[in-house]
Structure formats: C-alpha cells, structure tokens
Design an enzyme around this catalytic site. Structure first.
Site: not given
Ligand code: PA5
Length: 430
Positions: A273, A294, A405
């Site tokens: 990410e 394995h 999202k």
């Molecule tokens: O690293 C990130 O920004 C994402 O993985 C968020 O943590 C994830 O989408 C969850 O978002 P939120 O904390 O706003 O619910």
C-alpha cells in the site's frame, strides 16, 4: 533487529547488487535520511509515524482499557492498518496472554456469525478502530456485534473502546454513548500506526508490556543515520529497492515462527500500500517457515529470477524436546529439540537459496518479545519510508484503496461518489 544482506550481493546472487552500487546508492540514502529527519522534525504527514516511540503515552492507553481489562476475549473491529499492527503484536505474544484476541476485518457473514455464535459476550470486550471513522466494513461489523450484545442482554457500552480520528461517524457515535475513546494521532497513516493507540489498545487489554514495545522501537529509531551500512532498517529498504531495480520485483517475507505469521501479513500491507504507485513497487508475498518449505520453496529456488526472499530468524523460542523412541532411524530427531529442528531447517533453506544464487536477506530478532517486536515494526516502517524516498513515490497516500472505499459506499447509497458511477457503468457493460 539485525539485517544481513550478504546473500543479496551480486558476487553470490542473481539478481544481486554489487557493493559498489550500494556505495553509490548510499549518497541517495543520505539525502533521503535528511528528508526523513526534516519530515519528523516538522511532524509532517506520514513522517510523524516515526516519532511514535516518543509521542505515544502508554499510561493513557492503559487507563482507557481499564474498564475491560478483565476481558477473556477481545474482538477488535478494524481493517487494514487499523487491525494488522495490533494483530501482529497480539498474535506474536498470544502464548503470554490469558485474553483471546480476535480480529474482525472481513465482512463475510458466515465468518462473522461463526465468531459471534456460542460466545459468552459478558466476558468479551469490543475494540473498534478506524482512523477515518467512515470505513464501511468496520462500521457494519461494529453494528452487527453491538446488536449481538443487545440480543444477549449485555450492555455493549460498558464493554467497548473506540480509537478514531477527531471527527467522523465513529467519533460521533462514541460521543453519543460516552464510550472510552482514544485519538488516532494526526499525521500517522493507518499502516504506520501500530505503535499508537491503534496497535496498542489490543496489546494493553492482552496485558502486554507497552513500554517495552515502545522502548524497542525507540532503540531502532536511534539507529537511523545517513548510511545504509550503519542502519539495519535502511540497509533493508535500500537493498530491496536496489534488487527490485535489478529484476527482483517480488519480495517473499518468510518468518520462521508460527507466532510471526501475522507479521508477514502486516509487512505485505505496509509494502504494497505504501510503495505500489506510479507503476512502481515490489510485490510482497506472505510465507511461513517451515510450512512453505514444502510448497513455495520450489519456486523460490528454481523459478523465475524475479524474487528476493526475506527470512526472519526469531532467535530463541520456548523449546520442546523430541521424545526418544529407541528406533535407530529416528535417533537424529530425538537427539534434537523442535527448536533445533526449526533452526536447522532455517539454515538449510537459506543456504539452499544462496547455493542456487537466489538473493535473500536475513532479518534477525533476539527472541519474540515486546522489545524485539517494537524494533521490528519500527525498523520495517523506516525501511519502507526510505524505500519510498528512493522510488520517489508518495508513501503515505493510498488513492487506489480510497477509490474502492468510495465506490463501495456510493454503490450502497452512502454518498454521491463518481467512483460508484464508474462501477455502475462497468457493471452495465456485462
Ligand atoms: O493504511 C491505510 O491507510 C489503510 O489500510 C487503512 O488503515 C484502512 O483502509 C482502514 O481505514 P480506517 O482506519 O480509516 O478505517
């Protein structure tokens, strides 16, 4: 953590990186370090995460969890960065805790129901975590869990802790019910928030040592310097970047402890990410030693030369002897312990890749405890920030994740988002 890059050098591996190239790259590491230090000093978005060992107040977290400190089960409701850091810590240290930590991130109805059925909710606590407070999966799962508490006649308001941003639907809900709540610190993106309340509330409920986690992270922070040859985190970030440039576009993270399996998942999120932008980035793969010896090992040793394997050596583990049977063919086993066998498998696998000229890096821990975990989480975050500087991507944004999202919310009528229109158009074409 210690990082050994010897098996990633061009003299022994292909793709590999030569010592001379690393020395040239080190000039860029120096510049990147200055940028990182400045970002930290200015508490800039993202860089602020590297200040968490100093900024996080463990006593505030412990105070907030006090009402549910007796929980036998903790249901953490969050997803991505709002769950994986906490899960890494509590899964790694599960053997030390009497509290069972369960993470509800997916919205698979069958799976959620399985977790709620036949559970005594009187002894269960809820830990809801969402930085934005708007994530559909987290809000939906919270509403479902809340409803299960109400159906069981258990007052969920007495059993819930919320960690979220300054405003948003989750903050409003928390205020309305006067729930104990903590703030996600400003400037800290989800996947870099393990060392804040986001990751540490669950650790506190499970009785883990928050100070040791933060001390381990602080010790790792002390090693940040302008040279990859002096800083384990930067050695890892720079080497992975250099190998990716030379064709190792896949990075398999292989911890050699069952308790660190979730860590590989956390790492995969952090790497993917943060660095997967502008057609760049290395693809992280989650694996587990010895299990994947394995299965995936065949590909790593003899498949395309497009991979780096990162081994995590856990150091000493609580050991167990292998019983003696008096059978000659099994004597080599009973002369050893399970930890000896694990260690032998680690050494053999690492050597087997090295012998085949496949690049691999060893990350060494001195045991799986709070201090070492704090160092590992911080070290990998710093490695990722450094790699982001070298790739020149915006490490701290996640537009693709945000796109999905918004599209989800829009499709369900939760707002007017152009992303949802794009999905609707695609669906019509089918
Ligand atoms: O690293 C990130 O920004 C994402 O993985 C968020 O943590 C994830 O989408 C969850 O978002 P939120 O904390 O706003 O619910």
């Amino acid at each position: 953590m210690n990082v050994d890059i010897g098996n990633a050098l061009a003299s022994v591996a292909s793709p590999g990186v030569s010592r001379e190239s690393l020395e040239r790259l080190n000039d860029q590491v120096g510049d990147a370090h200055e940028r990182i230090e400045q970002g930290m000093a200015d508490a800039e978005h993202g860089y602020e995460a590297l200040n968490l060992p100093q900024r996080t107040d463990p006593s505030e977290i412990r105070e907030a969890v006090e009402p549910v400190a007796d929980a036998e089960t903790l249901l953490t409701i969050g997803i991505g960065g709002s769950a994986l850091g906490a899960a890494t810590i509590t899964d790694a240290l599960a053997a030390e805790s009497d509290t069972e930590a369960i993470y509800l991130d997916n919205v698979d109805p069958v799976w959620i129901s399985q977790h709620l059925e036949n559970r005594s909710l009187e002894n269960t606590a809820i830990n809801v975590v969402s930085r934005s407070g708007t994530t559909a999966e987290t809000l939906a799962n919270f509403l479902v869990v809340r409803d299960a508490f109400e159906s069981a006649d258990v007052d969920w308001t007495e059993r819930t802790i919320v960690t979220t941003g300054e405003s948003g639907p989750l903050r409003n809900l928390s205020d309305r019910h006067d729930l104990p709540s903590l703030r996600v610190p400003d400037g800290v993106p989800g996947r870099f928030s393990a060392l804040s309340a986001v990751g540490l509330v669950a650790a506190a409920v499970c009785g883990h040592d928050l100070e040791a986690l933060l001390d381990g992270a602080a010790a790792e922070a002390e090693t940040l310097s302008g040279s990859l040859f002096e800083c384990p985190a930067y050695a890892y970030g720079a080497t992975t970047y250099a190998l990716d440039q030379r064709g190792a576009g896949i990075n398999a993270m292989v911890p050699y402890a069952e308790s660190l399996e979730t860590y590989a998942e956390w790492f995969a999120q952090l790497w993917a990410e943060s660095l997967g932008k502008d057609d760049l980035g290395q693809t992280p793969v989650r694996a587990l030693g010895v299990t994947d010896q394995h299965s995936q090992l065949q590909l790593y040793r003899a498949g395309p030369r497009d991979k780096l394997v990162t081994f995590v050596s856990p150091g000493d583990l609580a050991d167990r002897p292998i019983p003696d049977t008096g059978v000659d063919e099994l004597a080599y086993l009973s002369d050893a312990t399970l930890a000896d066998l694990l260690e032998a498998e680690f050494e053999a696998t690492e050597a087997s890749l090295a012998a085949a000229g496949r690049p691999n890096v060893r990350v060494e821990l001195d045991g799986v405890d709070e201090y070492e975990l704090g160092g590992l989480l911080y070290g990998m975050e710093a490695a990722c920030v450094l790699a982001g500087e070298l790739y020149a991507v915006n490490t701290f944004e996640q537009p693709a994740v945000e796109w999905a999202k918004k599209a989800t919310r829009g499709l369900l009528g939760g707002g007017d988002f152009e992303e949802a229109d794009a999905v609707a158009e695609k669906t019509e074409l089918r």
